[in-house]
Design a protein around this motif. Structure first.
Motif, PDB file in Angstrom:
ATOM      1  N   ILE A   1      -5.233  -0.580   9.843  1.00 53.23           N
ATOM      2  CA  ILE A   1      -4.153  -0.722   8.857  1.00 53.23           C
ATOM      3  C   ILE A   1      -4.685  -1.373   7.585  1.00 53.23           C
ATOM      4  O   ILE A   1      -4.319  -0.992   6.465  1.00 53.23           O
ATOM      5  CB  ILE A   1      -2.987  -1.518   9.461  1.00 53.23           C
ATOM      6  N   ALA A   2      -5.580  -2.349   7.727  1.00 54.30           N
ATOM      7  CA  ALA A   2      -6.175  -2.984   6.548  1.00 54.30           C
ATOM      8  C   ALA A   2      -6.950  -1.972   5.712  1.00 54.30           C
ATOM      9  O   ALA A   2      -6.908  -2.008   4.473  1.00 54.30           O
ATOM     10  CB  ALA A   2      -7.092  -4.130   6.969  1.00 54.30           C
ATOM     11  N   GLY A   3      -7.655  -1.051   6.368  1.00 55.16           N
ATOM     12  CA  GLY A   3      -8.376  -0.013   5.633  1.00 55.16           C
ATOM     13  C   GLY A   3      -7.440   0.868   4.825  1.00 55.16           C
ATOM     14  O   GLY A   3      -7.742   1.238   3.677  1.00 55.16           O
ATOM     15  N   ALA A   4      -6.289   1.203   5.417  1.00 56.08           N
ATOM     16  CA  ALA A   4      -5.284   1.983   4.679  1.00 56.08           C
ATOM     17  C   ALA A   4      -4.729   1.172   3.510  1.00 56.08           C
ATOM     18  O   ALA A   4      -4.508   1.712   2.410  1.00 56.08           O
ATOM     19  CB  ALA A   4      -4.159   2.391   5.629  1.00 56.08           C
ATOM     20  N   VAL A   5      -4.502  -0.109   3.744  1.00 56.53           N
ATOM     21  CA  VAL A   5      -4.015  -0.994   2.679  1.00 56.53           C
ATOM     22  C   VAL A   5      -4.980  -0.992   1.493  1.00 56.53           C
ATOM     23  O   VAL A   5      -4.563  -0.990   0.329  1.00 56.53           O
ATOM     24  CB  VAL A   5      -3.820  -2.424   3.220  1.00 56.53           C
ATOM     25  N   ILE A   6      -6.276  -0.978   1.786  1.00 59.44           N
ATOM     26  CA  ILE A   6      -7.273  -0.960   0.718  1.00 59.44           C
ATOM     27  C   ILE A   6      -7.108   0.275  -0.163  1.00 59.44           C
ATOM     28  O   ILE A   6      -7.035   0.185  -1.399  1.00 59.44           O
ATOM     29  CB  ILE A   6      -8.699  -0.999   1.310  1.00 59.44           C
ATOM     30  N   VAL A   7      -7.043   1.438   0.439  1.00 62.06           N
ATOM     31  CA  VAL A   7      -6.974   2.680  -0.330  1.00 62.06           C
ATOM     32  C   VAL A   7      -5.714   2.731  -1.195  1.00 62.06           C
ATOM     33  O   VAL A   7      -5.779   3.002  -2.404  1.00 62.06           O
ATOM     34  CB  VAL A   7      -7.018   3.903   0.607  1.00 62.06           C
ATOM     35  N   PHE A   8      -4.578   2.444  -0.590  1.00 58.35           N
ATOM     36  CA  PHE A   8      -3.324   2.522  -1.336  1.00 58.35           C
ATOM     37  C   PHE A   8      -3.142   1.326  -2.272  1.00 58.35           C
ATOM     38  O   PHE A   8      -2.531   1.443  -3.331  1.00 58.35           O
ATOM     39  CB  PHE A   8      -2.146   2.640  -0.369  1.00 58.35           C
ATOM     40  N   GLY A   9      -3.703   0.171  -1.885  1.00 53.12           N
ATOM     41  CA  GLY A   9      -3.611  -1.004  -2.739  1.00 53.12           C
ATOM     42  C   GLY A   9      -4.407  -0.859  -4.024  1.00 53.12           C
ATOM     43  O   GLY A   9      -3.940  -1.226  -5.109  1.00 53.12           O
ATOM     44  N   VAL A  10      -5.608  -0.301  -3.927  1.00 52.24           N
ATOM     45  CA  VAL A  10      -6.422  -0.061  -5.121  1.00 52.24           C
ATOM     46  C   VAL A  10      -5.706   0.901  -6.060  1.00 52.24           C
ATOM     47  O   VAL A  10      -5.677   0.703  -7.287  1.00 52.24           O
ATOM     48  CB  VAL A  10      -7.809   0.478  -4.718  1.00 52.24           C
TER      49      VAL A  10
END
Length: 414
Positions: A304-313
């Motif tokens: 989930i953190a990896g997904a957060v990175i992509v969408f957060g950036v």
């Protein structure tokens, strides 16, 4: 406790202190790798300054502000300097986990990290003098006050009674989001780098000049996290320490793979920088609950953190904020996710725990945003916080340091 166990505990804590210190090399490599050659010395100077003054500030008052003893739960201070207490070098101190001197130095390594997070976010356009003043106040006062609310026995550690309370094992909120909130305020007040957003408002890529260094920085940070999380056990307890190292590594690996897979699907290319930040996102995400999670739960948190990175950036770019290294996404957004994950996964999962975690996130966010805004806005209104257009275009290395980071290899970004 026998002398051998006490010595083993203390040696492990000293090794972890060294690993956390080494993380500053990782932060420096990551930041200079993801930014342009002409600002390399400036970034290195900031990172070296942070660790030097961070240790001194923690000695002067930070340690006793963060661990004041008996206090009202919101603000306390045990005095300036540090003095060896009675029994401070014996198993009577800290349940035999380490000595007083080791306690101070290990905690001091954490203190400087909050400002290092801000350094990457404001890279390539902040005045060095203004940044140094910000560091002195943020590391010297803001970070230890927030830390005292939980680790110093303050109000966050007592909400919910004996069986409840906010839980942040190694600092998803108390370290990483403290830096992340400061970074968010700073980049808002500072503005974007020249050329980051085109006339159409769309974000433009400003490539870093040394991706191999950035990759080395992330791998060093992953190694350092063994000390960051492993040392937060506060002893060499074999069962808990080994679990923490396993959950830390699994979350990091899952974060990297998740960010790589999602970004590849969305953008149709294999983006190394996204994978690197995914690893860091997984590390930040597991930090709050590394002691509570099963291996499978750690993987879920990392994914989930990896997904957060992509969408957060993408979100940061969409709202026209310029964060050259992704610090806000990695340390703030993933820090929030990791803190909430304590109430969703692991031994303390439940609606009550989610509410405790939200209380900690909220209190930290409000305090850090207000204090960071006051500090940075005051600096902006007085001495200014942004370099001139000429200095930004030609590079901070020449204008603020009078030297070139690679004297024999000048690139076109000058």
């Amino acid at each position: 406790m026998d002398a051998g166990l006490f010595t083993a505990n203390n040696v492990w804590m000293m090794v972890c202190t060294a690993l956390v210190f080494f993380m500053h090399t990782g932060f420096a490599f990551l930041e200079i790798g993801l930014t342009r050659q002409k600002n390399t010395i400036n970034i290195l100077f900031k990172n070296v300054f942070i660790i030097c003054v961070g240790i001194l500030l923690y000695y002067i008052g930070g340690f006793n502000l963060m661990y004041p003893g008996e206090f009202n739960g919101f603000l306390g201070f045990a005095g300036f300097g540090i003095a060896l207490p009675e029994g401070g070098l014996t198993p009577d101190y800290a349940d035999g986990g380490y000595t007083y001197w080791t306690d101070f130095l290990f905690q001091a390594m954490f203190a400087a990290t909050a400002a290092t997070i801000v350094s990457g976010a404001v890279a390539e356009r902040i005045k060095l003098g203004a940044f140094m003043i910000f560091v002195l106040i943020y590391v010297g006062l803001v970070y230890p006050i927030v830390g005292s609310w939980q680790w110093g026995g303050g109000f966050l550690s007592t909400i919910g009674g004996e069986n409840g309370g906010f839980h942040d094992f190694a600092g998803s909120t108390l370290v990483h989001s403290v830096g992340g909130w400061g970074a968010l305020v700073a980049i808002y007040l500072l503005g974007a780098r020249i050329g980051k957003f085109g006339s159409d408002g769309k974000a433009k890529a400003i490539p870093g000049h040394n991706i191999p260094l950035a990759a080395a920085g992330v791998l060093i940070l992953w190694l350092g996290w063994f000390g960051f999380n492993g040392g937060s056990v506060l002893s060499a307890d074999p069962g808990l320490t080994s679990l923490v190292l396993v959950t830390t590594s699994l979350a990091a690996a899952a974060g990297g793979v998740s960010a790589f897979a999602i970004s590849t699907f969305m953008y149709k290319n294999f983006d190394l920088t996204m994978m690197l930040n995914g690893i860091l996102g997984g590390l930040v995400g597991i930090t709050a609950g590394a002691d509570l999670m099963s291996p499978l739960e750690a993987i879920a948190i990392g994914v989930i953190a990896g997904a957060v990175i992509v969408f957060g950036v993408a979100l940061i770019d969409k709202v026209k904020l310029d964060d050259p290294v992704g610090a806000v996404t990695v340390h703030l957004i993933c820090g929030i996710w990791g803190t909430l994950a304590v109430g969703i996964f692991g031994d303390k999962a439940g609606i009550d725990q989610i509410l405790y975690q939200l209380a900690g996130i909220g209190a930290t966010g409000v305090f850090c945003m207000i204090t960071a805004f006051i500090i940075i806005y005051t600096l902006k209104a007085t001495m200014g916080i942004r370099v001139s257009k000429e200095e930004e275009l030609e590079g901070l290395d020449i204008h603020e340091h009078g030297m070139d980071s690679y004297a024999d290899f000048r690139m076109n970004d000058r």
